[in-house]
Design a protein around this motif. Structure first.
Motif, PDB file in Angstrom:
ATOM      1  N   LEU A  68     -12.211   7.076  -9.388  1.00  0.00           N
ATOM      2  CA  LEU A  68     -12.332   7.341  -7.956  1.00  0.00           C
ATOM      3  C   LEU A  68     -13.604   8.093  -7.581  1.00  0.00           C
ATOM      4  O   LEU A  68     -14.189   7.843  -6.532  1.00  0.00           O
ATOM      5  CB  LEU A  68     -11.129   8.148  -7.478  1.00  0.00           C
ATOM      6  CG  LEU A  68      -9.794   7.415  -7.358  1.00  0.00           C
ATOM      7  CD1 LEU A  68      -8.714   8.393  -6.938  1.00  0.00           C
ATOM      8  CD2 LEU A  68      -9.876   6.273  -6.370  1.00  0.00           C
ATOM      9  N   LYS A  71     -16.711   5.790  -7.151  1.00  0.00           N
ATOM     10  CA  LYS A  71     -16.473   4.428  -6.677  1.00  0.00           C
ATOM     11  C   LYS A  71     -17.445   4.047  -5.564  1.00  0.00           C
ATOM     12  O   LYS A  71     -18.135   3.049  -5.623  1.00  0.00           O
ATOM     13  CB  LYS A  71     -15.026   4.289  -6.197  1.00  0.00           C
ATOM     14  CG  LYS A  71     -14.715   2.924  -5.614  1.00  0.00           C
ATOM     15  CD  LYS A  71     -13.256   2.794  -5.302  1.00  0.00           C
ATOM     16  CE  LYS A  71     -12.451   2.641  -6.561  1.00  0.00           C
ATOM     17  NZ  LYS A  71     -12.747   1.378  -7.254  1.00  0.00           N
ATOM     18  N   ASP A  74     -17.424   6.048   0.399  1.00  0.00           N
ATOM     19  CA  ASP A  74     -16.235   6.080   1.254  1.00  0.00           C
ATOM     20  C   ASP A  74     -15.032   6.658   0.530  1.00  0.00           C
ATOM     21  O   ASP A  74     -14.132   7.224   1.142  1.00  0.00           O
ATOM     22  CB  ASP A  74     -15.899   4.667   1.736  1.00  0.00           C
ATOM     23  CG  ASP A  74     -16.954   4.132   2.701  1.00  0.00           C
ATOM     24  OD1 ASP A  74     -17.541   4.954   3.420  1.00  0.00           O
ATOM     25  OD2 ASP A  74     -17.192   2.921   2.698  1.00  0.00           O
ATOM     26  N   TYR A  75     -14.972   6.497  -0.796  1.00  0.00           N
ATOM     27  CA  TYR A  75     -13.787   6.916  -1.545  1.00  0.00           C
ATOM     28  C   TYR A  75     -14.052   8.101  -2.469  1.00  0.00           C
ATOM     29  O   TYR A  75     -13.153   8.877  -2.753  1.00  0.00           O
ATOM     30  CB  TYR A  75     -13.264   5.748  -2.394  1.00  0.00           C
ATOM     31  CG  TYR A  75     -13.052   4.477  -1.611  1.00  0.00           C
ATOM     32  CD1 TYR A  75     -12.320   4.490  -0.431  1.00  0.00           C
ATOM     33  CD2 TYR A  75     -13.595   3.284  -2.032  1.00  0.00           C
ATOM     34  CE1 TYR A  75     -12.129   3.336   0.299  1.00  0.00           C
ATOM     35  CE2 TYR A  75     -13.404   2.115  -1.309  1.00  0.00           C
ATOM     36  CZ  TYR A  75     -12.664   2.144  -0.140  1.00  0.00           C
ATOM     37  OH  TYR A  75     -12.481   1.002   0.574  1.00  0.00           O
ATOM     38  N   ARG A 310      -9.163  13.472   1.475  1.00  0.00           N
ATOM     39  CA  ARG A 310      -9.856  12.453   0.699  1.00  0.00           C
ATOM     40  C   ARG A 310     -10.287  12.971  -0.670  1.00  0.00           C
ATOM     41  O   ARG A 310     -10.205  12.266  -1.677  1.00  0.00           O
ATOM     42  CB  ARG A 310     -11.061  11.982   1.498  1.00  0.00           C
ATOM     43  CG  ARG A 310     -12.062  11.153   0.719  1.00  0.00           C
ATOM     44  CD  ARG A 310     -13.288  10.880   1.565  1.00  0.00           C
ATOM     45  NE  ARG A 310     -14.454  10.700   0.735  1.00  0.00           N
ATOM     46  CZ  ARG A 310     -15.695  10.762   1.173  1.00  0.00           C
ATOM     47  NH1 ARG A 310     -15.929  11.025   2.432  1.00  0.00           N
ATOM     48  NH2 ARG A 310     -16.710  10.582   0.367  1.00  0.00           N
ATOM     49  N   ILE A 367      -7.731   2.336  -3.666  1.00  0.00           N
ATOM     50  CA  ILE A 367      -9.091   2.057  -3.206  1.00  0.00           C
ATOM     51  C   ILE A 367      -9.346   2.480  -1.764  1.00  0.00           C
ATOM     52  O   ILE A 367     -10.493   2.506  -1.327  1.00  0.00           O
ATOM     53  CB  ILE A 367      -9.422   0.554  -3.360  1.00  0.00           C
ATOM     54  CG1 ILE A 367      -8.474  -0.308  -2.531  1.00  0.00           C
ATOM     55  CG2 ILE A 367      -9.392   0.154  -4.832  1.00  0.00           C
ATOM     56  CD1 ILE A 367      -8.822  -1.779  -2.543  1.00  0.00           C
ATOM     57  N   ASP A 368      -8.296   2.810  -1.030  1.00  0.00           N
ATOM     58  CA  ASP A 368      -8.482   3.205   0.377  1.00  0.00           C
ATOM     59  C   ASP A 368      -7.389   4.202   0.750  1.00  0.00           C
ATOM     60  O   ASP A 368      -6.262   3.813   1.061  1.00  0.00           O
ATOM     61  CB  ASP A 368      -8.422   1.971   1.277  1.00  0.00           C
ATOM     62  CG  ASP A 368      -8.862   2.275   2.714  1.00  0.00           C
ATOM     63  OD1 ASP A 368      -8.663   3.419   3.159  1.00  0.00           O
ATOM     64  OD2 ASP A 368      -9.374   1.367   3.383  1.00  0.00           O
ATOM     65  N   LEU A 369      -7.719   5.484   0.706  1.00  0.00           N
ATOM     66  CA  LEU A 369      -6.714   6.527   0.920  1.00  0.00           C
ATOM     67  C   LEU A 369      -6.184   6.530   2.348  1.00  0.00           C
ATOM     68  O   LEU A 369      -4.999   6.801   2.577  1.00  0.00           O
ATOM     69  CB  LEU A 369      -7.312   7.893   0.573  1.00  0.00           C
ATOM     70  CG  LEU A 369      -7.799   8.049  -0.874  1.00  0.00           C
ATOM     71  CD1 LEU A 369      -8.420   9.421  -1.084  1.00  0.00           C
ATOM     72  CD2 LEU A 369      -6.657   7.834  -1.849  1.00  0.00           C
ATOM     73  N   SER A 420     -10.399  -4.050   2.865  1.00  0.00           N
ATOM     74  CA  SER A 420     -10.465  -3.025   1.827  1.00  0.00           C
ATOM     75  C   SER A 420     -10.708  -3.648   0.454  1.00  0.00           C
ATOM     76  O   SER A 420     -11.526  -3.159  -0.333  1.00  0.00           O
ATOM     77  CB  SER A 420      -9.162  -2.217   1.826  1.00  0.00           C
ATOM     78  OG  SER A 420      -9.199  -1.224   0.839  1.00  0.00           O
ATOM     79  N   ASP A 424     -14.117  -3.342  -1.893  1.00  0.00           N
ATOM     80  CA  ASP A 424     -14.071  -2.814  -3.249  1.00  0.00           C
ATOM     81  C   ASP A 424     -14.682  -3.789  -4.243  1.00  0.00           C
ATOM     82  O   ASP A 424     -15.417  -3.385  -5.151  1.00  0.00           O
ATOM     83  CB  ASP A 424     -12.616  -2.508  -3.632  1.00  0.00           C
ATOM     84  CG  ASP A 424     -12.530  -1.689  -4.899  1.00  0.00           C
ATOM     85  OD1 ASP A 424     -12.851  -0.489  -4.856  1.00  0.00           O
ATOM     86  OD2 ASP A 424     -12.166  -2.253  -5.953  1.00  0.00           O
ATOM     87  N   TYR A 535      -6.233  -2.241  -9.139  1.00  0.00           N
ATOM     88  CA  TYR A 535      -6.633  -1.474  -7.958  1.00  0.00           C
ATOM     89  C   TYR A 535      -5.584  -1.707  -6.878  1.00  0.00           C
ATOM     90  O   TYR A 535      -5.191  -2.838  -6.602  1.00  0.00           O
ATOM     91  CB  TYR A 535      -8.024  -1.903  -7.496  1.00  0.00           C
ATOM     92  CG  TYR A 535      -9.053  -1.694  -8.576  1.00  0.00           C
ATOM     93  CD1 TYR A 535      -9.696  -0.475  -8.725  1.00  0.00           C
ATOM     94  CD2 TYR A 535      -9.328  -2.714  -9.487  1.00  0.00           C
ATOM     95  CE1 TYR A 535     -10.606  -0.267  -9.740  1.00  0.00           C
ATOM     96  CE2 TYR A 535     -10.239  -2.515 -10.516  1.00  0.00           C
ATOM     97  CZ  TYR A 535     -10.874  -1.294 -10.637  1.00  0.00           C
ATOM     98  OH  TYR A 535     -11.771  -1.080 -11.651  1.00  0.00           O
TER      99      TYR A 535
END
Length: 567
Positions: A68, A71, A74-75, A310, A367-369, A420, A424, A535
Motif C-alpha cells: 500500500l 502504490k 492516491d493510496y 487514509r 486499492i481504494d479506501l 478503481s 490500479d 487486490y
C-alpha cells in the motif's frame, strides 16, 4: 554508503527527489559522525551508515506495508512525502554532533534548531532542498517528536506525538496537506526499534568505554576522584550499560502475520554474558526494560499516528514479540513482563522457509479506501447481507452472504468499482495481458474493465455455476503468451479461484486477481498462495464460515443446499 539507495522508502522516490536527497546525504551524512565522545558520555552511533541506514531499513521492511505505501499518491505516500520523511530521518540526531550544549535530554529540539538554521543561511539545504516554508516547519516538528524532551522545562502533555504542532495543517510544495503526525510516528517508532548490536559499529568505542570504567573503578577504590569526576564517570558507566543492552538484540523483523515486530535476541551473545558471570534474571530484566519502553511508544503511535484515515492502513504493526531459543531466559522474561508466553520460538531457518513457501496470512490489498467505506455503508444501508445457511463449495458453508450482484448492477457503484480497478491496473508495469471474468457477475465487471483498457476479454464459469447455469463447457481461447488478470465479485476461501486456475492450467500465467469483496473469517484457517496477487475493493465485511463436516447448524452433518437450509 550507496546501499541506502536500494531501500524501498528511498528507492520509491521520483528521480528528482532522489537527486535532492543524495546531495543532502553527501553534504550532511558525514557530519553525523562527529562528537560521539563527549566530556559526559560515549554515545551509541548516530551516524548515517549505521543509525540512519537502520532506520530507513526498519521503515521499509518492518513498518510500512509495501503493497500500500508505494502504490500511488492516491493510496500510499507520495514521492514528496517520502522525501520529507527521509530528510527528517537524516537530520533527526544531528544536534548530538553539531549543537553545543546539546545532550541526550534535548537533542531532538537541538537537531530541529540546527535544521532550521541551515535552511535560513545559504547552505546546501537551502540551495538544493527545494523546500517551501511549510515543509520546513513540518520536518522540524517530525524531528522534535522523535524523542521526548527530558529537560525540566518540558511539558509532558505536549511531548513527542502529543505535540499540538503535529496536528497543524502544513502544505507541501505540491499544495497537498502533509501527514505530519503520521510521519512523526514512523520516525519515532523506527528510531525506537533500532536496538540491535548493528548500531554499535566497531569495537573501538566500546573498548574505550570499558577501559575508562575500569580506570574509574580503580580510582574510586583509591578515593582519588573529585565529585565532578565521579559524575562524569558515572555517565560513562551508564553509556556502557546501554551498549551492553544493545548487544542482546540481533535484529528486528516483521513477523509473518504482518502486524507483529519480532525482537530477535542474540542467543550467542547472551551465552557469552552468562559465561562472564551474568544471570538469566539480570539479562531478562534488561530485555524486559527494552520491551516495555518500545511497547509504550508503539501503542502511543498506534493510537495517535496510525489509527484511521487514509494513512492509518499503511502501517499494520500493533504488537511486539521476543524471539529466543533459551528456555530459561524466556521464562525469566515472561515473569518480568507478567505474560503467559512469548512469541512462538520459531527458528530463523523456519522463518525464511515460510517466506519462500509464499504462504501468507495477510489479506488482499485494498486499492481504494474511500470506495471500501462507501461499499460497506451501501451494504448495510440496503440490507444486502442475507442471513441463513449457504453452501460455498463441497467443503465449506456459511451463515451469511453479501449480494454482490446487487452492488455491481448499481450503475454509479459499478462505474466507481471499474474506475478503481482500471486505475490500479494502469499504475503497474504490466506485460501483455487478458482480462478474464469469473462467473456471471465477474464477467460483467471484466467486460467494463477490458473496454476501458482496450484489451482482450474472456470469461470462465466455476464448476458449481457450470452445473447450474451452463449448457456446455466454456472454451478459454486466449493468447497463450499473455498474462491473465482475473476479475470476480467475491472471494472467501480461494477454492473457486484455485479451481479455475487449475482447470484452465493458468498457474504460471496469473498476473493479478481483482475482487469487489474479500470476506475474511476467524474459524477456518485457509491460506492461498494467490493472496499476494489479489487486490480488493472491500475487506470490511467478515463472514462466519465453517467446514461442512464441523458445521454447528446440524448435529449429524451439514445439510446446506445451494441456497438456504430447508429450501
Amino acid at each position: 554508503m550507496c546501499e541506502y539507495k536500494k531501500l524501498h522508502c528511498i528507492e520509491k522516490m521520483s528521480d528528482s527527489h532522489k537527486a535532492i536527497f543524495d546531495k543532502l546525504v553527501e553534504e550532511y551524512g558525514e557530519k553525523l559522525s562527529t562528537r560521539v565522545v563527549t566530556e559526559n558520555a560515549v554515545y551509541t552511533l548516530h551516524d548515517f551508515d549505521h543509525h540512519c541506514f537502520d532506520i530507513y531499513r526498519i521503515i521499509s521492511n518492518v513498518l510500512l506495508d509495501e503493497k500500500l505505501a508505494y502504490k500511488s499518491e492516491d493510496y500510499g505516500l507520495s514521492s514528496r512525502e517520502l522525501l520529507i520523511l527521509n530528510v527528517a530521518v537524516l537530520f533527526h540526531d544531528i544536534g548530538m554532533s553539531h549543537v553545543l550544549g546539546a545532550s541526550r535530554k534535548n537533542h531532538a529540539k537541538k537537531s530541529a534548531e540546527y535544521f532550521q538554521n541551515e535552511y535560513e543561511k545559504n547552505s546546501v539545504l537551502r540551495k538544493t532542498g527545494d523546500f517551501c516554508p511549510d515543509e520546513i516547519k513540518a520536518i522540524k516538528e517530525i524531528i522534535i517528536a522523535h524523542s521526548d524532551d527530558k529537560t525540566e522545562f518540558a511539558k509532558i502533555e505536549e511531548n513527542g506525538l502529543k505535540s499540538p504542532k503535529l496536528r497543524r495543517e502544513y502544505h507541501s510544495k505540491e499544495d497537498k496537506e502533509i501527514p505530519t503526525l503520521f510521519l512523526a510516528g514512523i520516525l519515532r517508532i523506527a528510531d525506537e526499534l533500532d536496538i540491535s548490536s548493528a548500531r554499535l559499529g566497531g569495537t573501538d568505542l566500546e573498548i574505550q568505554l570499558r577501559e575508562g570504567v575500569q580506570a574509574y573503578e580503580k580510582a574510586m577504590s583509591l578515593k582519588k576522584l573529585s565529585e565532578d569526576e565521579i559524575v562524569q564517570w558515572e555517565n560513562y558507566k551508564e553509556s556502557l550499560k546501554h551498549w551492553e543492552k544493545l548487544r542482546l538484540v540481533s535484529y528486528v523483523r516483521k513477523d509473518l502475520d504482518g502486524e507483529t515486530v519480532d525482537i530477535v535476541l542474540d542467543d550467542d551473545q547472551i551465552e557469552r554474558y552468562l559465561d562472564e558471570g551474568k544471570t538469566e534474571e539480570s539479562i531478562g530484566q534488561d530485555i524486559a526494560d527494552i520491551y516495555k519502553e518500545i511497547e509504550k511508544k508503539l501503542q502511543e503511535a498506534v493510537k495517535l499516528s496510525f489509527s484511521g484515515g487514509r494513512y492509518g492502513k499503511l502501517v499494520f504493526i500493533k504488537k511486539l514479540h521476543i524471539i529466543t531459543q533459551n528456555k530459561k531466559l524466556e521464562s525469566e522474561i515472561q515473569n518480568k513482563l507478567s505474560i503467559k508466553s512469548l512469541s512462538p520460538r520459531i527458528s530463523n531457518e523456519d522463518f525464511e522457509r515460510s517466506l519462500k513457501d509464499n504462504i501468507s496470512t495477510c489479506e488482499p490489498t485494498v486499492i481504494d479506501l474511500d470506495l471500501e467505506l462507501l461499499l460497506t455503508q451501501e451494504v448495510k444501508k440496503r440490507d444486502l447481507i442475507s442471513f441463513g445457511h449457504f453452501i460455498l463449495n463441497e467443503k465449506y458453508c456459511a451463515r451469511d452472504w453479501v449480494d454482490a450482484r446487487e452492488i455491481v448492477e448499481t450503475k454509479d457503484l459499478l462505474n466507481k468499482i471499474v474506475e478503481s480497478i482500471v486505475k490500479d491496473i494502469n499504475s503497474k508495469s504490466h506485460n501483455k495481458y487478458v482480462i478474464i471474468g469469473v462467473d456471471l457477475t465477474g464477467a460483467l465487471l471484466a467486460s467494463r474493465v477490458a473496454f476501458s483498457l482496450q484489451c482482450p476479454l474472456s470469461y470462465v464459469v466455476s464448476e458449481k455455476e457450470e452445473k447450474n447455469n451452463a449448457d456446455k463447457e466454456i472454451e478459454l481461447n486466449v493468447d497463450p503468451s499473455a498474462k491473465i488478470i482475473l476479475v470476480t465479485d467475491a472471494i472467501v476461501t480461494y477454492k473457486t479461484i484455485e479451481g479455475i486456475i487449475k482447470k484452465y492450467s493458468l498457474e504460471d500465467r496469473i498476473d493479478s486477481i481483482y475482487t469487489v469483496f474479500y470476506r475474511k473469517n476467524e474459524l477456518v484457517n485457509y491460506n492461498s498462495k494467490y493472496v499476494n496477487k489479489t487486490y480488493s475493493i472491500n475487506n470490511q465485511l467478515p463472514i462466519e464460515l465453517y467446514e461442512k463436516e464441523k458445521c454447528v447448524y446440524k448435529v449429524e452433518g451439514c445439510m446446506a443446499k445451494n441456497r438456504k437450509l430447508g429450501k
